[in-house]
Design a protein around this motif. Structure first.
Motif, PDB file in Angstrom:
ATOM      1  N   LEU A  75       9.329   2.446   9.868  1.00 35.27           N
ATOM      2  CA  LEU A  75       9.035   1.542   8.982  1.00 35.27           C
ATOM      3  C   LEU A  75       7.642   1.851   8.508  1.00 35.27           C
ATOM      4  CD1 LEU A  75      10.094  -1.586  11.000  1.00 35.27           C
ATOM      5  CD2 LEU A  75      11.275  -0.663   8.584  1.00 35.27           C
ATOM      6  N   GLY A  76       6.643   2.218   9.440  1.00 34.01           N
ATOM      7  CA  GLY A  76       5.395   2.676   8.779  1.00 34.01           C
ATOM      8  C   GLY A  76       5.182   3.438   7.952  1.00 34.01           C
ATOM      9  N   GLN A  77       6.305   4.556   7.663  1.00 35.47           N
ATOM     10  CA  GLN A  77       5.999   5.559   6.638  1.00 35.47           C
ATOM     11  C   GLN A  77       6.216   4.742   5.225  1.00 35.47           C
ATOM     12  OE1 GLN A  77       9.184   8.232   7.865  1.00 35.47           O
ATOM     13  NE2 GLN A  77       7.882   9.693   8.951  1.00 35.47           N
ATOM     14  N   ARG A  78       6.782   3.701   5.006  1.00 35.87           N
ATOM     15  CA  ARG A  78       6.976   3.258   3.840  1.00 35.87           C
ATOM     16  C   ARG A  78       5.676   2.599   3.368  1.00 35.87           C
ATOM     17  NH1 ARG A  78      12.333   1.812   2.167  1.00 35.87           N
ATOM     18  NH2 ARG A  78      10.707   1.199   0.292  1.00 35.87           N
ATOM     19  N   LEU A  79       4.879   2.117   4.352  1.00 34.74           N
ATOM     20  CA  LEU A  79       3.549   1.487   4.059  1.00 34.74           C
ATOM     21  C   LEU A  79       2.659   2.518   3.206  1.00 34.74           C
ATOM     22  CD1 LEU A  79       2.657  -0.564   7.103  1.00 34.74           C
ATOM     23  CD2 LEU A  79       4.135  -1.308   5.237  1.00 34.74           C
ATOM     24  N   ARG A  80       2.760   3.567   3.356  1.00 38.38           N
ATOM     25  CA  ARG A  80       2.004   4.649   2.700  1.00 38.38           C
ATOM     26  C   ARG A  80       2.199   4.895   1.205  1.00 38.38           C
ATOM     27  NH1 ARG A  80      -0.302   8.032   6.506  1.00 38.38           N
ATOM     28  NH2 ARG A  80       0.838   8.037   8.600  1.00 38.38           N
ATOM     29  N   ARG A  81       3.451   4.191   0.748  1.00 36.83           N
ATOM     30  CA  ARG A  81       3.683   4.272  -0.806  1.00 36.83           C
ATOM     31  C   ARG A  81       3.448   2.810  -1.277  1.00 36.83           C
ATOM     32  NH1 ARG A  81       8.263   6.834   1.512  1.00 36.83           N
ATOM     33  NH2 ARG A  81       9.602   5.133   1.062  1.00 36.83           N
ATOM     34  N   GLU A  82       2.851   1.810  -0.397  1.00 40.44           N
ATOM     35  CA  GLU A  82       2.725   0.447  -1.048  1.00 40.44           C
ATOM     36  C   GLU A  82       1.289   0.116  -1.293  1.00 40.44           C
ATOM     37  OE1 GLU A  82       5.346  -0.845  -1.786  1.00 40.44           O
ATOM     38  OE2 GLU A  82       7.075   0.330  -0.883  1.00 40.44           O
ATOM     39  N   GLU A  83       0.881  -1.009  -2.154  1.00 44.04           N
ATOM     40  CA  GLU A  83      -0.280  -1.397  -2.418  1.00 44.04           C
ATOM     41  C   GLU A  83      -0.470  -2.471  -1.276  1.00 44.04           C
ATOM     42  OE1 GLU A  83      -3.667  -1.733  -3.216  1.00 44.04           O
ATOM     43  OE2 GLU A  83      -2.653  -0.549  -4.848  1.00 44.04           O
ATOM     44  N   LEU A  84      -1.191  -2.061  -0.207  1.00 43.39           N
ATOM     45  CA  LEU A  84      -1.657  -2.661   0.839  1.00 43.39           C
ATOM     46  C   LEU A  84      -3.005  -3.501   0.479  1.00 43.39           C
ATOM     47  CD1 LEU A  84      -0.999  -0.714   3.978  1.00 43.39           C
ATOM     48  CD2 LEU A  84       0.394  -2.541   3.233  1.00 43.39           C
ATOM     49  N   ALA A  85      -3.607  -3.255  -0.637  1.00 39.57           N
ATOM     50  CA  ALA A  85      -4.590  -3.866  -0.994  1.00 39.57           C
ATOM     51  C   ALA A  85      -4.390  -5.382  -1.326  1.00 39.57           C
ATOM     52  CB  ALA A  85      -5.586  -3.114  -1.870  1.00 39.57           C
ATOM     53  N   ARG A  86      -3.263  -5.734  -1.903  1.00 40.17           N
ATOM     54  CA  ARG A  86      -2.699  -7.003  -2.144  1.00 40.17           C
ATOM     55  C   ARG A  86      -1.392  -7.462  -1.699  1.00 40.17           C
ATOM     56  NH1 ARG A  86      -6.954  -9.649  -5.138  1.00 40.17           N
ATOM     57  NH2 ARG A  86      -8.011  -8.155  -6.173  1.00 40.17           N
ATOM     58  N   ARG A  87      -0.893  -6.679  -0.983  1.00 45.75           N
ATOM     59  CA  ARG A  87       0.565  -7.096  -0.479  1.00 45.75           C
ATOM     60  C   ARG A  87       0.287  -7.386   1.141  1.00 45.75           C
ATOM     61  NH1 ARG A  87       5.515  -3.911  -2.401  1.00 45.75           N
ATOM     62  NH2 ARG A  87       6.367  -5.819  -1.982  1.00 45.75           N
ATOM     63  N   ASP A  88       1.238  -8.103   1.479  1.00 41.60           N
ATOM     64  CA  ASP A  88       1.331  -8.460   2.788  1.00 41.60           C
ATOM     65  C   ASP A  88       2.497  -7.493   3.485  1.00 41.60           C
ATOM     66  OD1 ASP A  88      -0.257 -10.569   3.452  1.00 41.60           O
ATOM     67  OD2 ASP A  88       1.399 -12.315   2.542  1.00 41.60           O
ATOM     68  N   ILE A  89       2.259  -6.942   4.616  1.00 36.84           N
ATOM     69  CA  ILE A  89       2.960  -6.172   5.340  1.00 36.84           C
ATOM     70  C   ILE A  89       4.493  -6.771   5.587  1.00 36.84           C
ATOM     71  CG2 ILE A  89       3.614  -5.162   7.566  1.00 36.84           C
ATOM     72  CD1 ILE A  89       0.924  -4.225   7.716  1.00 36.84           C
ATOM     73  N   PHE A  90       4.390  -8.053   5.782  1.00 35.19           N
ATOM     74  CA  PHE A  90       5.617  -9.065   5.883  1.00 35.19           C
ATOM     75  C   PHE A  90       6.561  -8.774   4.776  1.00 35.19           C
ATOM     76  CE2 PHE A  90       4.361 -12.429   9.552  1.00 35.19           C
ATOM     77  CZ  PHE A  90       4.296 -11.202  10.414  1.00 35.19           C
ATOM     78  N   LEU A  91       5.862  -9.120   3.809  1.00 38.38           N
ATOM     79  CA  LEU A  91       6.809  -8.847   2.305  1.00 38.38           C
ATOM     80  C   LEU A  91       7.229  -7.644   2.117  1.00 38.38           C
ATOM     81  CD1 LEU A  91       4.940 -11.484  -0.111  1.00 38.38           C
ATOM     82  CD2 LEU A  91       6.956 -11.882   1.426  1.00 38.38           C
ATOM     83  N   ILE A  92       6.629  -6.699   2.456  1.00 37.70           N
ATOM     84  CA  ILE A  92       7.212  -5.333   2.232  1.00 37.70           C
ATOM     85  C   ILE A  92       8.283  -4.985   3.058  1.00 37.70           C
ATOM     86  CG2 ILE A  92       6.312  -2.649   2.572  1.00 37.70           C
ATOM     87  CD1 ILE A  92       3.362  -3.329   1.843  1.00 37.70           C
ATOM     88  N   LEU A  93       8.137  -5.398   4.356  1.00 39.62           N
ATOM     89  CA  LEU A  93       9.257  -4.995   5.409  1.00 39.62           C
ATOM     90  C   LEU A  93      10.542  -5.740   4.666  1.00 39.62           C
ATOM     91  CD1 LEU A  93       7.415  -5.909   8.777  1.00 39.62           C
ATOM     92  CD2 LEU A  93       8.290  -3.643   7.728  1.00 39.62           C
ATOM     93  N   GLU A  94      10.409  -7.004   4.461  1.00 36.17           N
ATOM     94  CA  GLU A  94      11.626  -7.762   3.868  1.00 36.17           C
ATOM     95  C   GLU A  94      12.155  -7.093   2.348  1.00 36.17           C
ATOM     96  OE1 GLU A  94      12.131 -12.003   5.997  1.00 36.17           O
ATOM     97  OE2 GLU A  94      10.633 -11.961   4.294  1.00 36.17           O
ATOM     98  N   ASN A  95      10.889  -7.022   1.397  1.00 43.41           N
ATOM     99  CA  ASN A  95      11.427  -6.546   0.057  1.00 43.41           C
ATOM    100  C   ASN A  95      11.806  -5.172  -0.069  1.00 43.41           C
ATOM    101  OD1 ASN A  95      11.270  -9.706  -0.304  1.00 43.41           O
ATOM    102  ND2 ASN A  95       9.027  -9.328  -1.185  1.00 43.41           N
ATOM    103  N   ASP A  96      11.034  -4.298   0.580  1.00 40.05           N
ATOM    104  CA  ASP A  96      11.166  -2.922   0.313  1.00 40.05           C
ATOM    105  C   ASP A  96      11.757  -2.170   1.405  1.00 40.05           C
ATOM    106  OD1 ASP A  96       9.343  -3.759  -1.638  1.00 40.05           O
ATOM    107  OD2 ASP A  96       7.717  -2.732  -1.088  1.00 40.05           O
ATOM    108  N   CYS A  97      11.874  -2.655   2.477  1.00 42.74           N
ATOM    109  CA  CYS A  97      12.406  -1.999   3.631  1.00 42.74           C
ATOM    110  C   CYS A  97      13.813  -2.560   4.075  1.00 42.74           C
ATOM    111  CB  CYS A  97      11.626  -2.004   4.895  1.00 42.74           C
ATOM    112  SG  CYS A  97      10.072  -1.149   4.365  1.00 42.74           S
ATOM    113  N   ALA A  98      14.132  -3.760   3.376  1.00 42.85           N
ATOM    114  CA  ALA A  98      15.209  -4.479   3.753  1.00 42.85           C
ATOM    115  C   ALA A  98      15.341  -4.813   5.123  1.00 42.85           C
ATOM    116  CB  ALA A  98      16.478  -3.629   3.280  1.00 42.85           C
TER     117      ALA A  98
END
Length: 241
Positions: free
Chosen positions: A151-174
């Motif tokens: 799961l952590g590998q996906r965070l490297r491609r995301e905009e963590l300055a503005r987005r919550d990890i929770f939303l990335i997990l749900e919306n981008d990582c299904a």
């Protein structure tokens, strides 16, 4: 204008604005008159107005939004613990501005505690994220997060300055979230926490240990959150059965 006269004028402006805020003339999130309007009203320089507004901001009575002006703060901001939400998700919904300063994001070998919490073997690769969370331009928490590497590998491609990890997990990582286990205590700020939050070393901070699971009950996000207790609250409603 002498420095004494300037101090007297900025103090007068500060106190008059303070009375309007605390007296209820201005409500939370009302816009404070612009610098130009205050300069015209009081017949003073911009530096005098900025000094008065700066002291109100330091006292947490107002907050500034770049490009929009100054606004009345709504007391001490808070997040409800009875609902599993990301910080930005909760705060933005209440009209606050948030952003994250990412200090580091890399893969590490899981220590004993991280491995145990995430159900991994000690030394297994995990992704570690260290962030300072900002609320209305002020640092309020230092967050240390560990996730399984898949799961952590996906965070490297995301905009963590503005987005919550929770939303990335749900919306981008299904990966829908299920529940979280929390433990809270008060601890003295160590050098890292104090430096990140602008506090003296040893100042008391609220410490939250949180382990979040997906809907299947698998642990996927382990965190240590260190929060300023003077500028932010966590709240919770309890029901008597």
């Amino acid at each position: 204008m002498s420095s004494t006269e300037q101090a007297t004028l900025h103090g007068r402006i500060r106190e008059e604005l303070r009375e309007r805020i605390l007296g209820g003339t201005w409500q939370p999130h009302d816009r404070v008159p612009s610098e130009s309007a205050l300069m015209a009203q009081y017949g003073v320089s911009r530096i005098t107005v900025r000094q008065a507004l700066g002291e109100l901001e330091s006292a947490r009575l107002i907050f500034k939004v770049p490009g929009k002006g100054s606004f009345v703060a709504s007391g001490k901001p808070f997040q409800e613990l009875g609902r599993l939400q990301g910080f930005a998700e909760a705060m933005n919904g209440m009209g606050h501005e948030t952003f994250n300063r990412v200090l580091s994001l890399h893969d590490v070998a899981a220590g004993a505690q991280v491995a145990e919490r995430l159900g991994l073997e000690p030394g297994a690769p995990v992704t570690e994220v260290r962030r300072v969370r900002y609320l209305d331009q002020q640092p309020v928490s230092l967050d240390l997060t560990w996730l399984p590497q898949r799961l952590g590998q996906r965070l490297r491609r995301e905009e963590l300055a503005r987005r919550d990890i929770f939303l990335i997990l749900e919306n981008d990582c299904a990966t829908p979230l299920g529940h979280a286990d929390l433990a809270l205590d008060a601890v003295p700020a160590n050098a890292e926490v104090a430096g990140a939050l602008g506090l003296p070393e040893g100042a008391p901070v609220l410490h939250i240990e949180r382990l979040t699971h997906d809907q299947a009950g698998r642990p996927i996000d382990y965190e240590h959150l260190y929060c300023r207790s003077d500028t932010f609250q966590y709240r919770m409603r309890l029901q008597r059965r």
